[in-house]
Enzyme design. Structure first.
Site, PDB file in Angstrom:
ATOM      1  N   ILE A  38     -59.822   7.837 -31.344  1.00  0.00           N
ATOM      2  CA  ILE A  38     -60.103   9.216 -30.944  1.00  0.00           C
ATOM      3  C   ILE A  38     -61.586   9.396 -30.710  1.00  0.00           C
ATOM      4  CG2 ILE A  38     -59.937  11.631 -31.666  1.00  0.00           C
ATOM      5  CD1 ILE A  38     -57.757  10.518 -33.713  1.00  0.00           C
ATOM      6  N   CYS A  39     -61.910  10.120 -29.640  1.00  0.00           N
ATOM      7  CA  CYS A  39     -63.311  10.491 -29.411  1.00  0.00           C
ATOM      8  C   CYS A  39     -63.483  11.947 -29.808  1.00  0.00           C
ATOM      9  CB  CYS A  39     -63.682  10.285 -27.944  1.00  0.00           C
ATOM     10  SG  CYS A  39     -65.383  10.734 -27.586  1.00  0.00           S
ATOM     11  N   LEU A  40     -64.023  12.158 -30.984  1.00  0.00           N
ATOM     12  CA  LEU A  40     -64.253  13.530 -31.453  1.00  0.00           C
ATOM     13  C   LEU A  40     -65.548  13.517 -32.256  1.00  0.00           C
ATOM     14  CD1 LEU A  40     -63.167  16.442 -31.763  1.00  0.00           C
ATOM     15  CD2 LEU A  40     -62.045  15.698 -33.854  1.00  0.00           C
TER      16      LEU A  40
ATOM     17  N   LEU B 215     -61.896   8.974 -23.028  1.00  0.00           N
ATOM     18  CA  LEU B 215     -61.556   7.582 -23.325  1.00  0.00           C
ATOM     19  C   LEU B 215     -60.468   7.121 -22.363  1.00  0.00           C
ATOM     20  CD1 LEU B 215     -61.448   7.359 -27.233  1.00  0.00           C
ATOM     21  CD2 LEU B 215     -63.078   6.290 -25.686  1.00  0.00           C
TER      22      LEU B 215
ATOM     23  N   ASN C 255     -58.986  12.135 -24.569  1.00  0.00           N
ATOM     24  CA  ASN C 255     -59.939  11.686 -25.573  1.00  0.00           C
ATOM     25  C   ASN C 255     -59.348  10.708 -26.586  1.00  0.00           C
ATOM     26  OD1 ASN C 255     -60.795  14.992 -25.195  1.00  0.00           O
ATOM     27  ND2 ASN C 255     -62.241  13.372 -24.651  1.00  0.00           N
TER      28      ASN C 255
END
Lengths: 456, 177
Positions: free
Chosen positions: B113-115, B148, B106
């Protein structure tokens, strides 16, 4: 294309999506604006919208645009809350509200499970605003200026709105038995609060409105009425009141009403046709009427804070009921011209006596209130309303309908036929053929005043 | 009136901003909130994470570290991150980047960051510490459904040994900026 390029494209696209910000225009909360601007906005829309917005200004003379940034519903209700407190003009009530909201801090902490450091700064902005309003409550214009400044200062506005969001979410957490059934998502009340109410820029939904009304408005006796402008069948906007039990009651039987206009995904504030106009007219027709009776009555009633309940239709936002305002108006009714910044009476309506066409004075005494917006309308259109009625706008309906008045351009033989040359006297008359190149009439003031809605 | 004047080191000087309210300096409320968070981080630190405003004294810009949790491919590694706070914090999420190169489903190769809580699920009730703890748990439990880094997402389940090798290859300590 090289794989690397593709990667770059993807990255660029992701970056664009990530950084996307909707184009937002205008102040967070705008100035009180004649609601004919809404009519104009929808002039070319679906016939149902045209119909509903044509009659809208007869009920609601003004509206106040709110920026469509995802918090407009919260912002509109919040603004309406403070504005109604100002209109009530009761310092004791404002101080009581401050104490009440302060006591709710504990509720947010213990029931809402929000840590004090999160909400204390937010609540503080609400209290500061209440204090400032309370300080200048004797001068409603100053109080409204304080309110407008606060709500148009992003940091303050954000804080107050988030404070109200937390009040609503805490109210839900404290009344899960009452509202739990309305929550459809799997995440339950906590999840609903986290995903819907406490997320900044997520619009208020029906449950959110119910919660906010119950925690903020109901205890102080205010009612929220929403006019829904949508494509549902009907010739007028549908209205619904919160709390629900206020719906079947006469306006005089419920507390002060905050009016909102709902268009899909957006809320603005609405204001009923202004009662001040009636006050002015009555004053000019019978000079002693208000000087002898009204101020006394108003003083005594406002002292007990129940004025709105005593006078039919007075429970709603428009009337400026503070004794001070009335006294000023009573002393010199015709010279009372609020500054342009005043949101109580917009400039086109400041002197109804001169604006009103002569025929209105012959109408029964009760009618002027209702007809005032219509009476003023032709002039307003002449000034800032390049809207043109063609057969495609379903004009005949409005002409026959007695809610639409344009009587001066008729003759006995031709009535209101479009063959009637009397229409040439109508300042709004324009030939059917329209050539954009030849005719570019755009009053600059209008262009500035119309809020261009961002598509939400 | 000027009740929160005692904050905002390094933020934009006020004065030019129209409006009657003198305290309406953009970022001032954010700075006040961040000061509170700094106090909380110092008085009750969480194990394995730390954060501090960057050296230039700008309270809207922070540096943080996360220690890789035990029993994950990141055990024993330390990761540095940068936090950039918008002037309307906490009403908008901070921009958080890994400044230490990290191989993770991620996180992309720029450290982004993918959060969800750093995007549309942000609420004002989150803070620096909760973000860091969420990221720490993300290290051990990646969301492989929306990667990602697609390769990392695949290897996570398929080939933990190769994953671990890639993590160690990618990781290098960065100089403090």
């Amino acid at each position: 294309m090289e794989p690397g390029d593709q990667q770059d494209d993807l990255v660029a696209q992701e970056a664009a999506a990530r950084d996307y910000q909707p184009q937002l225009e205008g102040p967070l909360v705008g100035k009180k604006t004649p609601s004919t601007a809404i009519t104009e906005e929808y002039a070319k829309a679906d016939p149902i919208y045209v119909q509903k917005t044509m009659v809208l200004p007869q009920t609601y003379s003004h509206y106040r645009p709110v920026r469509g940034d995802g918090s407009c519903g919260w912002r509109a209700i919040g603004f309406g809350y403070f504005e109604t407190l100002i209109k009530r003009g009761n310092r004791a009530q404002i101080e009581a509200e401050r104490l009440r909201l302060e006591s709710l801090n504990e509720f947010i902490e213990n029931v809402g499970h929000i840590e004090p450091y999160v909400f204390q700064d937010m609540a503080e902005e609400t209290f500061i605003l209440l204090d400032r309003i309370s300080d200048v409550i004797d001068n409603q214009e100053s109080a409204m200026a304080e309110l407008a400044t606060a709500f148009n200062t992003t940091a303050v506005s954000d804080s107050i709105i988030y404070h109200f969001r937390l009040l609503a979410s805490s109210w839900l957490k404290g009344h899960t038995d009452d509202y739990g059934a309305f929550i459809t998502s799997d995440s339950g009340c906590e999840g609903y609060c986290r995903d819907t109410i406490e997320r900044p820029n997520i619009e208020i939904d029906h449950l959110g409105i119910t919660l906010l009304v119950n925690v903020l408005l109901k205890p102080v006796g205010f009612v929220l009425e929403i006019a829904y402008l949508d494509r549902s069948p009907g010739s007028e906007v549908n209205t619904f009141r919160f709390p629900e039990e206020a719906n079947n009651q006469h306006p005089s039987d419920v507390g002060p009403i905050i009016h909102l206009l709902y268009r899909p995904d957006h809320y603005d504030l609405l204001y009923l046709a202004d009662m001040d106009l009636q006050v002015h007219r009555v004053d000019s027709l019978s000079h002693n009427f208000r000087i002898t009776e009204a101020p006394m009555a108003f003083h005594s009633f406002s002292a007990v804070g129940d004025l709105a309940l005593m006078i039919p239709n007075f429970g709603s936002p428009p009337p400026g009921l503070a004794p001070s305002i009335l006294d000023v108006a009573a002393a010199s009714p015709l010279s009372y011209t609020p500054s342009p910044g005043s949101s109580w009476v917009s400039s086109p309506f400041t002197d109804p006596i001169q604006q009103a066409p002569p025929q209105t004075s012959t109408l029964p005494a009760t009618v002027p209130v209702v007809t005032q917006p219509q009476a003023a309308q032709p002039r307003q259109q002449q000034q800032l309303h390049p809207l043109r009625f063609s057969e495609y706008c379903q004009l005949p309906k409005y002409v026959e309908n007695d809610t639409w008045q344009e009587p001066t351009f008729q003759t006995s033989s031709f009535k209101n036929s479009h063959f009637n040359v009397a229409h040439y006297n109508n300042p709004n008359f324009q030939p059917e053929e329209y050539k954009p190149g030849q005719e570019e009439y755009e009053p600059p003031s209008l262009r500035n005043s119309i809020r261009k809605r961002s598509s939400v | 009136m000027e009740d929160n004047q005692n904050s905002a080191p390094g933020s934009v000087p006020s004065g030019k901003l129209g409006g009657a309210r003198k305290t309406a300096d953009p970022g001032q409320n954010a700075a006040k909130r961040l000061q509170t968070e700094l106090m909380m981080l110092m008085t009750s630190p969480a194990p394995g994470v730390s954060a501090f405003p960057s050296a230039d004294g700008n309270l809207l810009s922070w540096r943080a570290t996360i220690e890789g949790p035990d029993d994950t491919p990141y055990a024993g590694l330390t990761f540095k991150l940068s936090f950039e706070f918008p002037s309307n914090y906490p009403y908008a999420a901070p921009t958080v980047l890994f400044t230490t190169p990290i191989y993770h489903p991620n996180v992309d190769f720029s450290g982004r960051i993918c959060l969800d809580i750093l995007k549309d699920k942000w609420t004002a009730a989150y803070n620096i510490q909760t973000v860091l703890l969420s990221l720490q748990s993300l290290l051990g439990e990646p969301n492989n459904a929306s990667p990602l880094n697609g390769e990392a997402a695949e290897l996570w389940d398929k080939d933990p040994t190769l994953f671990k090798t890639k993590v160690m290859d990618r990781h290098k300590d960065v100089e403090e900026d």
